[in-house]
Design an enzyme around this catalytic site. Sequence first.
Site, PDB file in Angstrom:
ATOM      1  N   ASN A   6       0.856  -1.187   0.000  1.00 56.23           N
ATOM      2  CA  ASN A   6       0.000   0.000   0.000  1.00 56.23           C
ATOM      3  C   ASN A   6       0.898   1.245   0.000  1.00 56.23           C
ATOM      4  O   ASN A   6       1.615   1.493   0.970  1.00 56.23           O
ATOM      5  CB  ASN A   6      -0.891  -0.054   1.247  1.00 56.23           C
ATOM      6  N   ASP A   8       0.019   4.427  -0.263  1.00 59.37           N
ATOM      7  CA  ASP A   8      -0.632   5.690   0.146  1.00 59.37           C
ATOM      8  C   ASP A   8       0.279   6.610   0.940  1.00 59.37           C
ATOM      9  O   ASP A   8       0.214   7.827   0.817  1.00 59.37           O
ATOM     10  CB  ASP A   8      -1.826   5.401   1.066  1.00 59.37           C
ATOM     11  N   HIS A   9       1.114   5.984   1.780  1.00 55.10           N
ATOM     12  CA  HIS A   9       1.899   6.816   2.698  1.00 55.10           C
ATOM     13  C   HIS A   9       2.955   7.653   1.987  1.00 55.10           C
ATOM     14  O   HIS A   9       3.466   8.608   2.563  1.00 55.10           O
ATOM     15  CB  HIS A   9       2.494   5.972   3.825  1.00 55.10           C
ATOM     16  N   HIS A  42      -5.486   3.843  -1.938  1.00 52.63           N
ATOM     17  CA  HIS A  42      -6.807   4.230  -1.426  1.00 52.63           C
ATOM     18  C   HIS A  42      -7.094   5.651  -1.895  1.00 52.63           C
ATOM     19  O   HIS A  42      -6.400   6.587  -1.494  1.00 52.63           O
ATOM     20  CB  HIS A  42      -6.772   4.159   0.108  1.00 52.63           C
ATOM     21  N   ARG A  44      -9.314   8.344  -1.264  1.00 51.15           N
ATOM     22  CA  ARG A  44     -10.317   8.729  -0.258  1.00 51.15           C
ATOM     23  C   ARG A  44     -11.226   9.807  -0.821  1.00 51.15           C
ATOM     24  O   ARG A  44     -10.826  10.601  -1.681  1.00 51.15           O
ATOM     25  CB  ARG A  44      -9.629   9.243   1.010  1.00 51.15           C
ATOM     26  N   ARG A  48      -7.363  13.281   0.724  1.00 46.09           N
ATOM     27  CA  ARG A  48      -6.319  13.849   1.587  1.00 46.09           C
ATOM     28  C   ARG A  48      -4.929  13.283   1.297  1.00 46.09           C
ATOM     29  O   ARG A  48      -3.940  13.889   1.650  1.00 46.09           O
ATOM     30  CB  ARG A  48      -6.689  13.678   3.062  1.00 46.09           C
ATOM     31  N   HIS A  49      -4.866  12.114   0.630  1.00 49.33           N
ATOM     32  CA  HIS A  49      -3.558  11.536   0.309  1.00 49.33           C
ATOM     33  C   HIS A  49      -3.414  11.374  -1.211  1.00 49.33           C
ATOM     34  O   HIS A  49      -2.836  12.204  -1.876  1.00 49.33           O
ATOM     35  CB  HIS A  49      -3.364  10.185   1.013  1.00 49.33           C
ATOM     36  N   GLU A  69      -8.615   0.817  -3.282  1.00 49.59           N
ATOM     37  CA  GLU A  69      -9.561   0.860  -2.167  1.00 49.59           C
ATOM     38  C   GLU A  69     -10.399   2.124  -2.301  1.00 49.59           C
ATOM     39  O   GLU A  69      -9.849   3.198  -2.577  1.00 49.59           O
ATOM     40  CB  GLU A  69      -8.824   0.939  -0.837  1.00 49.59           C
ATOM     41  N   THR A  99      -7.114   6.786   9.998  1.00 49.57           N
ATOM     42  CA  THR A  99      -6.952   5.704   9.039  1.00 49.57           C
ATOM     43  C   THR A  99      -8.229   4.872   9.063  1.00 49.57           C
ATOM     44  O   THR A  99      -9.149   5.184   9.809  1.00 49.57           O
ATOM     45  CB  THR A  99      -5.692   4.864   9.374  1.00 49.57           C
ATOM     46  N   THR A 100      -8.303   3.818   8.241  1.00 47.01           N
ATOM     47  CA  THR A 100      -9.542   3.025   8.171  1.00 47.01           C
ATOM     48  C   THR A 100      -9.662   2.170   9.430  1.00 47.01           C
ATOM     49  O   THR A 100      -8.998   1.145   9.554  1.00 47.01           O
ATOM     50  CB  THR A 100      -9.523   2.145   6.894  1.00 47.01           C
ATOM     51  N   GLU A 150     -11.224  -9.102   2.714  1.00 49.35           N
ATOM     52  CA  GLU A 150      -9.968  -8.740   3.387  1.00 49.35           C
ATOM     53  C   GLU A 150     -10.286  -8.513   4.859  1.00 49.35           C
ATOM     54  O   GLU A 150     -11.104  -7.653   5.200  1.00 49.35           O
ATOM     55  CB  GLU A 150      -9.362  -7.477   2.764  1.00 49.35           C
ATOM     56  N   HIS A 213      -3.913  -4.222   7.740  1.00 46.01           N
ATOM     57  CA  HIS A 213      -4.034  -3.070   8.635  1.00 46.01           C
ATOM     58  C   HIS A 213      -3.187  -3.266   9.893  1.00 46.01           C
ATOM     59  O   HIS A 213      -3.401  -4.203  10.645  1.00 46.01           O
ATOM     60  CB  HIS A 213      -5.476  -2.761   9.065  1.00 46.01           C
ATOM     61  N   GLY A 214      -2.231  -2.379  10.030  1.00 37.99           N
ATOM     62  CA  GLY A 214      -1.396  -2.377  11.231  1.00 37.99           C
ATOM     63  C   GLY A 214      -0.362  -3.491  11.278  1.00 37.99           C
ATOM     64  O   GLY A 214       0.238  -3.728  12.324  1.00 37.99           O
ATOM     65  N   GLY A 235       1.042  -1.281   4.355  1.00 41.91           N
ATOM     66  CA  GLY A 235       1.478   0.051   3.930  1.00 41.91           C
ATOM     67  C   GLY A 235       2.370   0.751   4.924  1.00 41.91           C
ATOM     68  O   GLY A 235       3.581   0.849   4.734  1.00 41.91           O
ATOM     69  N   GLN A 236       1.781   1.208   6.008  1.00 39.83           N
ATOM     70  CA  GLN A 236       2.467   2.129   6.919  1.00 39.83           C
ATOM     71  C   GLN A 236       3.839   1.621   7.368  1.00 39.83           C
ATOM     72  O   GLN A 236       4.823   2.355   7.304  1.00 39.83           O
ATOM     73  CB  GLN A 236       1.555   2.417   8.122  1.00 39.83           C
TER      74      GLN A 236
HETATM   75  N1  PXP Z   1      -5.869  -2.904   3.698  1.00 39.08           N
HETATM   76  C1  PXP Z   1      -6.817  -1.948   3.685  1.00 39.08           C
HETATM   77  C2  PXP Z   1      -8.165  -2.291   3.126  1.00 39.08           C
HETATM   78  C3  PXP Z   1      -6.544  -0.645   4.161  1.00 39.08           C
HETATM   79  O1  PXP Z   1      -7.495   0.296   4.129  1.00 39.08           O
HETATM   80  C4  PXP Z   1      -5.241  -0.364   4.623  1.00 39.08           C
HETATM   81  C5  PXP Z   1      -4.924   1.020   5.105  1.00 39.08           C
HETATM   82  O2  PXP Z   1      -5.643   1.291   6.228  1.00 39.08           O
HETATM   83  C6  PXP Z   1      -4.292  -1.387   4.614  1.00 39.08           C
HETATM   84  C7  PXP Z   1      -4.636  -2.642   4.154  1.00 39.08           C
HETATM   85  C8  PXP Z   1      -2.876  -1.160   5.062  1.00 39.08           C
HETATM   86  O3  PXP Z   1      -2.806  -0.795   6.396  1.00 39.08           O
HETATM   87  P1  PXP Z   1      -1.427  -0.289   6.992  1.00 39.08           P
HETATM   88  O4  PXP Z   1      -1.094   0.996   6.317  1.00 39.08           O
HETATM   89  O5  PXP Z   1      -1.740  -0.128   8.453  1.00 39.08           O
HETATM   90  O6  PXP Z   1      -0.411  -1.357   6.723  1.00 39.08           O
END
Ligand code: PXP
Length: 260
Positions: A6, A8-9, A42, A44, A48-49, A69, A99-100, A150, A213-214, A235-236
């Site tokens: 991901n 996005d960051h 993503h 949004r 914002r990103h 996304e 975040t989501t 997911e 996520h996370g 991602g993050q």
């Molecule tokens: N999957 C989905 C559907 C997400 O929306 C996100 C971002 O929140 C991620 C994966 C990746 O999450 P992270 O950036 O915490 O790794």
Amino acid sequence: MLLGVNIDHIAVLREARKVADPDPLDALGICKRAGADQITIHLREDRRHMQDMDAKHIIELSSLPVNLECAISAEMIDIACDLRPHRVTLVPEKREEVTTEGGLAVTGEQAKLKEAIQRLQNEEIEVSLFIDPTLETVNASLDLGVEWIEFHTGKYANIYAMLYTNLSKTHHSIQELELSRKSLKKMLNDELSNLHQLASEAKKLNLRVAAGHGLNMQNVKEIVKIESIEELNIGQSIIARSVYTGLEQAIIDMKDLLMR
Ligand code: PXP
């Protein structure tokens, strides 16, 4: 296990200064070289990103499949149908969240979801639903006829962080900490067995299972053991680590952990 990176960051960093760099488009070749299996972005509603132009160029130019996304609004579904990425993952969106923070309300928004899914599938776009890991959401996803689900791993990642990092430990006495460590360990094991069980249930129902996520280089190790999960979207933690190692190495290191 497949890795969706991901990116996005990268746009988060750019938008912090409203400048032109870093450009997420430059990540595509690096992700591919490093062995990523998919690019995840993503778009949004508040932009914002990622911006519309980012999404358009990334989908047009990526040699890896792109997982877009987005929220279930008519505007976002129009854009997705127009851009025709490989996959669309429908996610809940709240303006005020950082975040989501949770999965889709799959049982509450069925009519709206059905329509969105139908429109996307008519364009031959694979559809995934970002859901909290419960039996109810798995069954509702099956009823909606999507190819993928997911699992939102935020709860697992939060418990893991409470147990194994310095977060939220500062105000506890040692005794309280011991007690809470014991219950946190139980919560972590419960959440892991929930993910194991639901992933294998979903696979038996012919749903393809992703998670995300996370997740980071520490907490991902237990998730990799869940055979029925085919793909992780991360991602993050990858982008954060890339500040020190470079993006290519950060992806290579994460991909190594996903080998099984
Ligand atoms: N999957 C989905 C559907 C997400 O929306 C996100 C971002 O929140 C991620 C994966 C990746 O999450 P992270 O950036 O915490 O790794």
